[in-house]
Design an enzyme around this catalytic site. Structure first.
Site, PDB file in Angstrom:
ATOM      1  N   VAL A 172      -7.921  -6.834  -4.037  1.00 30.75           N
ATOM      2  CA  VAL A 172      -8.863  -7.954  -3.979  1.00 30.75           C
ATOM      3  C   VAL A 172      -8.758  -8.794  -5.252  1.00 30.75           C
ATOM      4  O   VAL A 172      -9.588  -9.657  -5.499  1.00 30.75           O
ATOM      5  CB  VAL A 172     -10.311  -7.435  -3.783  1.00 30.75           C
ATOM      6  N   HIS A 175      -8.638  -6.567   2.660  1.00 25.99           N
ATOM      7  CA  HIS A 175      -9.909  -6.030   2.137  1.00 25.99           C
ATOM      8  C   HIS A 175     -10.740  -7.079   1.402  1.00 25.99           C
ATOM      9  O   HIS A 175     -11.634  -6.733   0.630  1.00 25.99           O
ATOM     10  CB  HIS A 175      -9.640  -4.831   1.213  1.00 25.99           C
ATOM     11  N   CYS A 189     -22.553 -15.411   1.977  1.00 23.22           N
ATOM     12  CA  CYS A 189     -24.019 -15.400   2.079  1.00 23.22           C
ATOM     13  C   CYS A 189     -24.427 -14.478   3.222  1.00 23.22           C
ATOM     14  O   CYS A 189     -23.891 -14.592   4.326  1.00 23.22           O
ATOM     15  CB  CYS A 189     -24.529 -16.819   2.332  1.00 23.22           C
TER      16      CYS A 189
HETATM   17  N1  APR Z   1       3.699   1.559  -9.553  1.00 22.60           N
HETATM   18  C1  APR Z   1       3.693   2.017  -8.282  1.00 22.60           C
HETATM   19  N2  APR Z   1       2.710   2.769  -7.785  1.00 22.60           N
HETATM   20  C2  APR Z   1       1.697   3.079  -8.607  1.00 22.60           C
HETATM   21  C3  APR Z   1       1.630   2.643  -9.945  1.00 22.60           C
HETATM   22  C4  APR Z   1       2.706   1.848 -10.426  1.00 22.60           C
HETATM   23  N3  APR Z   1       2.754   1.381 -11.664  1.00 22.60           N
HETATM   24  N4  APR Z   1       0.491   3.133 -10.498  1.00 22.60           N
HETATM   25  C5  APR Z   1      -0.132   3.826  -9.549  1.00 22.60           C
HETATM   26  N5  APR Z   1       0.581   3.809  -8.398  1.00 22.60           N
HETATM   27  C6  APR Z   1       0.255   4.394  -7.107  1.00 22.60           C
HETATM   28  C7  APR Z   1      -0.433   5.734  -7.154  1.00 22.60           C
HETATM   29  O1  APR Z   1       0.527   6.784  -7.186  1.00 22.60           O
HETATM   30  C8  APR Z   1      -1.215   5.722  -5.834  1.00 22.60           C
HETATM   31  O2  APR Z   1      -0.431   6.231  -4.761  1.00 22.60           O
HETATM   32  O3  APR Z   1      -0.671   3.517  -6.504  1.00 22.60           O
HETATM   33  C9  APR Z   1      -1.470   4.248  -5.581  1.00 22.60           C
HETATM   34  C10 APR Z   1      -2.906   3.804  -5.774  1.00 22.60           C
HETATM   35  O4  APR Z   1      -3.690   4.430  -4.801  1.00 22.60           O
HETATM   36  P1  APR Z   1      -5.241   4.122  -4.632  1.00 22.60           P
HETATM   37  O5  APR Z   1      -5.884   4.156  -5.970  1.00 22.60           O
HETATM   38  O6  APR Z   1      -5.743   5.033  -3.584  1.00 22.60           O
HETATM   39  O7  APR Z   1      -5.267   2.591  -4.158  1.00 22.60           O
HETATM   40  P2  APR Z   1      -5.058   1.977  -2.703  1.00 22.60           P
HETATM   41  O8  APR Z   1      -4.072   2.747  -1.907  1.00 22.60           O
HETATM   42  O9  APR Z   1      -4.812   0.527  -2.906  1.00 22.60           O
HETATM   43  O10 APR Z   1      -6.503   2.163  -2.077  1.00 22.60           O
HETATM   44  C11 APR Z   1      -6.766   1.607  -0.811  1.00 22.60           C
HETATM   45  O11 APR Z   1      -9.111   2.142  -0.962  1.00 22.60           O
HETATM   46  O12 APR Z   1     -10.906   2.206  -2.407  1.00 22.60           O
HETATM   47  C12 APR Z   1     -10.349   1.540  -1.341  1.00 22.60           C
HETATM   48  O13 APR Z   1     -10.632  -0.647  -0.590  1.00 22.60           O
HETATM   49  C13 APR Z   1     -10.086   0.098  -1.641  1.00 22.60           C
HETATM   50  O14 APR Z   1      -8.166  -1.256  -1.135  1.00 22.60           O
HETATM   51  C14 APR Z   1      -8.574   0.000  -1.617  1.00 22.60           C
HETATM   52  C15 APR Z   1      -8.179   1.119  -0.692  1.00 22.60           C
END
Ligand code: APR
Length: 251
Positions: free
Chosen positions: A111, A127, A135
């Site tokens: 986001v 998302h 609103c």
């Molecule tokens: N390069 C590549 N991958 C990376 C890096 C990097 N530098 N740093 C972290 N990661 C990977 C991690 O290994 C992990 O698998 O990014 C991933 C992040 O995972 P999450 O924190 O779970 O994020 P995301 O998958 O985007 O979450 C999905 O969950 O909380 C909700 O709505 C929110 O959009 C979000 C959704």
């Protein structure tokens, strides 16, 4: 460069080969693509999100119970994102879009707006966006930039309470945007899965959709994830390094 990275050369070559043949490429990104810009990812080992329980700050129930807390949290995220910049991973995706033109689309769970700030044009924000408010009375959606809007911002049009235009847990994805993301996944020849743990649905379901429709699935992540079993190729390392390296192999 470590020996471990050298071992991965055949994977980069396979991914580049698939991209050379492709006319349509789609991408699913998650928090990891922005990690090297300094935006925290979600799933920290303590189960908290920047010190908060996800239920408190990322559900409609949390907002109903304590809107001030939710706004403080999102204002904090807005202000932080205003201070950071797109990283080489975002820029590599811009270059890929220049190569494939209309045959390229990013569906992002992020986001933070960093893909657009880098210059990506076709970005489906499944998302929502930190930039926008909605609103809860007149439902008007507006781009309010990234400044702190205060703890209980009101709609400038009808005086109703505003909420962040973010898709929270227990809420449906925006229908039109989600449909376009699914079509991009269905039609692509190569599907890149970048920096997502692939555990949040329905967003993660574009991965099996792309796979079932014949795409070569390439995962770019620090580690293996729930998406790895569907991946034909895994490029493991920071996406700010792996994506530019992959791009360089295309020229
Ligand atoms: N390069 C590549 N991958 C990376 C890096 C990097 N530098 N740093 C972290 N990661 C990977 C991690 O290994 C992990 O698998 O990014 C991933 C992040 O995972 P999450 O924190 O779970 O994020 P995301 O998958 O985007 O979450 C999905 O969950 O909380 C909700 O709505 C929110 O959009 C979000 C959704």
């Amino acid at each position: 460069m470590t020996a471990d990275h050298d071992d991965r050369e055949p994977d980069f070559a396979r991914a580049a080969e698939a991209l050379k043949w492709a006319t349509k490429v789609a991408v699913l990104t998650g928090a990891g693509v922005s990690a090297e810009s300094g935006v925290p990812t979600f799933r920290a080992s303590d189960g908290l999100w920047e010190g908060h329980r996800i239920e408190d700050v990322a559900t409609p129930m949390g907002f109903e119970a304590n809107p001030e807390l939710v706004w403080r949290f999102y204002n904090g995220r807005r202000v932080n994102v205003a201070k950071v910049n797109p990283n080489p991973g975002h820029h590599a995706l811009v270059k890929l879009e220049q190569r494939y033109g209309d045959g390229f689309a990013i569906a992002t769970q992020n986001v933070d707006g960093l893909h657009q700030r880098a210059g990506s044009k076709t970005v489906f924000e499944v998302h929502g966006s930190l930039h926008r408010t909605r609103c809860i009375n007149c439902e008007k959606v507006e781009d309010r930039g990234l400044e702190d809007l205060g703890n209980r911002p009101l709609c400038p049009h009808c005086g109703g309470f505003l909420r962040p235009d973010i898709v929270w847990f227990h809420e449906p994805l925006p229908e039109d945007i989600w449909m376009r993301a699914m079509v991009a996944a269905e039609e692509c020849d190569v599907f890149l899965v970048v920096g997502t743990s692939a555990v949040v649905y329905p967003a993660a379901s574009v991965i099996p959709i792309a796979k079932a429709n014949g795409a070569t699935v390439v995962e770019c992540n620090l580690t293996r994830t729930d998406a790895s079993h569907a991946a034909d190729v895994g490029l493991y390392g920071p996406s700010g390094q792996t994506l530019p390296k992959l791009l360089a192999k295309l020229s």
